[in-house]
Design a protein around this motif. Structure first.
Motif, PDB file in Angstrom:
ATOM      1  N   GLN A 183       8.606   7.321 -11.978  1.00 43.21           N
ATOM      2  CA  GLN A 183       8.913   5.421 -11.525  1.00 43.21           C
ATOM      3  C   GLN A 183       8.543   4.843 -10.293  1.00 43.21           C
ATOM      4  O   GLN A 183       8.035   4.160  -9.257  1.00 43.21           O
ATOM      5  N   GLU A 184       9.109   6.419  -9.292  1.00 40.78           N
ATOM      6  CA  GLU A 184       8.466   6.045  -7.530  1.00 40.78           C
ATOM      7  C   GLU A 184       7.198   5.826  -6.835  1.00 40.78           C
ATOM      8  O   GLU A 184       6.736   5.250  -6.374  1.00 40.78           O
ATOM      9  N   LEU A 185       5.852   7.046  -8.071  1.00 40.04           N
ATOM     10  CA  LEU A 185       4.444   6.932  -8.019  1.00 40.04           C
ATOM     11  C   LEU A 185       4.410   5.378  -8.386  1.00 40.04           C
ATOM     12  O   LEU A 185       3.273   4.686  -7.986  1.00 40.04           O
ATOM     13  N   ASP A 186       5.238   4.884  -9.956  1.00 41.26           N
ATOM     14  CA  ASP A 186       4.408   3.479  -9.812  1.00 41.26           C
ATOM     15  C   ASP A 186       4.212   2.038  -9.137  1.00 41.26           C
ATOM     16  O   ASP A 186       3.917   1.166  -9.058  1.00 41.26           O
ATOM     17  N   LEU A 187       5.711   2.091  -8.179  1.00 34.73           N
ATOM     18  CA  LEU A 187       5.996   1.400  -7.312  1.00 34.73           C
ATOM     19  C   LEU A 187       5.385   1.670  -6.079  1.00 34.73           C
ATOM     20  O   LEU A 187       4.674   0.001  -5.720  1.00 34.73           O
ATOM     21  N   LEU A 188       5.103   2.416  -5.649  1.00 31.95           N
ATOM     22  CA  LEU A 188       3.565   2.666  -4.273  1.00 31.95           C
ATOM     23  C   LEU A 188       2.502   2.400  -4.991  1.00 31.95           C
ATOM     24  O   LEU A 188       1.789   1.782  -4.602  1.00 31.95           O
ATOM     25  N   SER A 189       2.277   2.511  -6.730  1.00 33.96           N
ATOM     26  CA  SER A 189       1.030   2.484  -6.656  1.00 33.96           C
ATOM     27  C   SER A 189       0.851   0.309  -7.124  1.00 33.96           C
ATOM     28  O   SER A 189      -0.332  -0.209  -6.030  1.00 33.96           O
ATOM     29  N   ASN A 190       2.313  -0.519  -7.559  1.00 33.88           N
ATOM     30  CA  ASN A 190       2.126  -1.246  -7.546  1.00 33.88           C
ATOM     31  C   ASN A 190       1.617  -2.472  -6.031  1.00 33.88           C
ATOM     32  O   ASN A 190       1.372  -2.939  -6.210  1.00 33.88           O
ATOM     33  N   PHE A 191       2.674  -1.093  -5.117  1.00 35.50           N
ATOM     34  CA  PHE A 191       2.353  -2.084  -3.559  1.00 35.50           C
ATOM     35  C   PHE A 191       0.766  -1.881  -3.564  1.00 35.50           C
ATOM     36  O   PHE A 191       0.434  -2.932  -2.495  1.00 35.50           O
ATOM     37  N   LEU A 192       0.163  -0.387  -3.636  1.00 39.88           N
ATOM     38  CA  LEU A 192      -1.200  -0.694  -2.264  1.00 39.88           C
ATOM     39  C   LEU A 192      -1.624  -1.387  -3.642  1.00 39.88           C
ATOM     40  O   LEU A 192      -2.457  -2.217  -2.741  1.00 39.88           O
ATOM     41  N   ASN A 193      -1.895  -1.777  -5.139  1.00 34.19           N
ATOM     42  CA  ASN A 193      -2.554  -2.536  -5.480  1.00 34.19           C
ATOM     43  C   ASN A 193      -2.448  -4.412  -5.942  1.00 34.19           C
ATOM     44  O   ASN A 193      -3.370  -4.834  -5.342  1.00 34.19           O
ATOM     45  N   GLN A 194      -0.917  -4.155  -4.903  1.00 32.60           N
ATOM     46  CA  GLN A 194      -1.077  -5.700  -4.410  1.00 32.60           C
ATOM     47  C   GLN A 194      -1.824  -5.878  -2.773  1.00 32.60           C
ATOM     48  O   GLN A 194      -2.610  -6.826  -2.660  1.00 32.60           O
ATOM     49  N   LYS A 195      -2.120  -4.727  -2.610  1.00 31.00           N
ATOM     50  CA  LYS A 195      -1.845  -4.973  -0.845  1.00 31.00           C
ATOM     51  C   LYS A 195      -3.934  -4.932  -0.964  1.00 31.00           C
ATOM     52  O   LYS A 195      -4.787  -5.370   0.149  1.00 31.00           O
ATOM     53  N   LEU A 196      -4.166  -3.738  -1.782  1.00 31.19           N
ATOM     54  CA  LEU A 196      -5.871  -3.466  -1.788  1.00 31.19           C
ATOM     55  C   LEU A 196      -6.958  -4.279  -3.107  1.00 31.19           C
ATOM     56  O   LEU A 196      -8.115  -4.480  -2.889  1.00 31.19           O
ATOM     57  N   GLN A 197      -6.391  -4.736  -4.082  1.00 23.74           N
ATOM     58  CA  GLN A 197      -6.993  -5.428  -4.610  1.00 23.74           C
ATOM     59  C   GLN A 197      -7.412  -6.220  -4.643  1.00 23.74           C
ATOM     60  O   GLN A 197      -7.196  -6.912  -4.055  1.00 23.74           O
TER      61      GLN A 197
END
Length: 352
Positions: A183-197
């Protein structure tokens, strides 16, 4: 060093004879076969002077002379004249061939590469166009059983790239304690997608991990490694394949009679294309680049010459093309071929 006209004429005649025969050239041969309007003694003295200047050398004591890399360079820079009639003829041939290549860009590039190899007798190289607008579509961090994390990246062309990353200390401690970190990695993935996508390669290249850390507030080194891997994987996905044609033709040249030399060159052409790409693409903007023998940075090519140029789509470089052959190359023809092929391919791509 600017050569006198007499030395230019004798160097030019020596090069033309050696290109035609692959045999050392004597002063007697030049006097008998070329209209130099000077005596045999004068030719012999001039060849001796060219040898002392490093432009010719004797492979054996009793042999005639052959051009050095510096001799070819002097010929290309000071003596060689463009053959306009040849250029017009090649222009017509290539234009007609491109008109007949109806279909995909890949078919067009294959056709041009094959024609370059056939007309020149050398190895033709063409890079596929770079994806100039390559950008990140999605990333995901996935926990693995061995306490490592897999970074999965999807680019705009839907190519998938992946790499392994060591987790930050706080996540390692949770793994050692048997806690679920998905779950923590999913939160970080979502954050990075928001910033890098949706960011392009140029934007990713200038991105600093500390800019992300200001919002995420932790895992600075981990974010730094993720940013580096995202950029590397996107660049890897966007790198262009190199088409290679004409190997069988050039292997008939006497310079490639030694098996070890052939194997080294073939390995470069087939298995080391990243290195090869850096040399092909290192060309003069808007012109033809000629690298002769030892001027080539890659050791397997230091007995060869490379004639290369960029081709364009509109005003932007789309890719590069070139010819690789022995230094005993007919440079007038090779330069004209590369120049015409680049111009014709640029026109075809720009017209859509």
């Amino acid at each position: 060093m600017r050569l006198k006209e007499r030395h230019q004429n004798i160097l030019s005649a020596t090069i033309h004879k050696y290109v035609a025969t692959a045999e050392p050239v004597s002063s007697k041969t030049l006097v008998n076969e070329y209209n130099l309007t000077v005596s045999s003694a004068t030719v012999r003295n001039a060849m001796g002077w060219l040898e002392k200047a490093g432009l010719l050398y004797q492979p054996h004591t009793s042999a005639g002379r052959i051009p050095s890399d510096w001799g070819y360079r002097t010929y290309v820079d000071q003596i060689m004249l463009p053959d306009r009639a040849l250029r017009e003829q090649l222009d017509q041939l290539l234009s007609q061939a491109i008109k007949e290549e109806v279909g995909s860009l890949e078919a067009l590039l294959y056709g041009v590469a094959q024609l370059l190899a056939t007309l020149s007798g050398y190895i033709a190289l063409i890079t596929f166009p770079q994806q100039q607008t390559s950008y990140l579509r999605h990333l995901q961090l996935v926990p693995l059983e061995n306490r490592r994390i897999m970074l999965i990246i999807i680019t705009d062309s839907y190519q998938t790239q992946s790499g392994l990353i060591d987790p930050p200390r706080r996540i390692t401690e949770k793994l050692e304690a048997g806690e679920d970190i998905e779950q923590e990695l999913d939160l970080l993935s979502n954050f990075l997608n928001q910033k890098l996508q949706g960011r392009s390669l140029s934007e990713l290249a200038t991105l600093k991990a500390r800019d992300l850390e200001q919002e995420w507030k932790q895992d600075g080194e981990f974010l730094e490694e993720i940013c580096q891997q995202v950029l590397q994987r996107c660049q890897s996905g966007a790198s262009s394949q190199i088409l290679v044609r004409g190997i069988s033709q050039v292997l008939q040249q006497p310079e490639f009679s030694q098996l070890q030399q052939v194997q080294t060159l073939l390995h470069l052409l087939e298995a080391e294309q990243d290195q090869l790409r850096s040399v092909i693409c290192n060309v003069v903007e808007g012109g033809v680049t000629v690298k002769i023998g030892s001027e080539n940075p890659l050791e397997p090519m230091q007995t060869c010459s490379l004639v290369s140029a960029n081709y364009y789509q509109g005003e932007s470089p789309a890719g590069s093309l070139g010819l690789v052959g022995p230094t005993r190359m007919l440079y007038e023809n090779a330069i004209a071929l590369v120049e015409v092929a680049a111009d014709t391919l640029s026109q075809s791509l720009s017209q859509g």
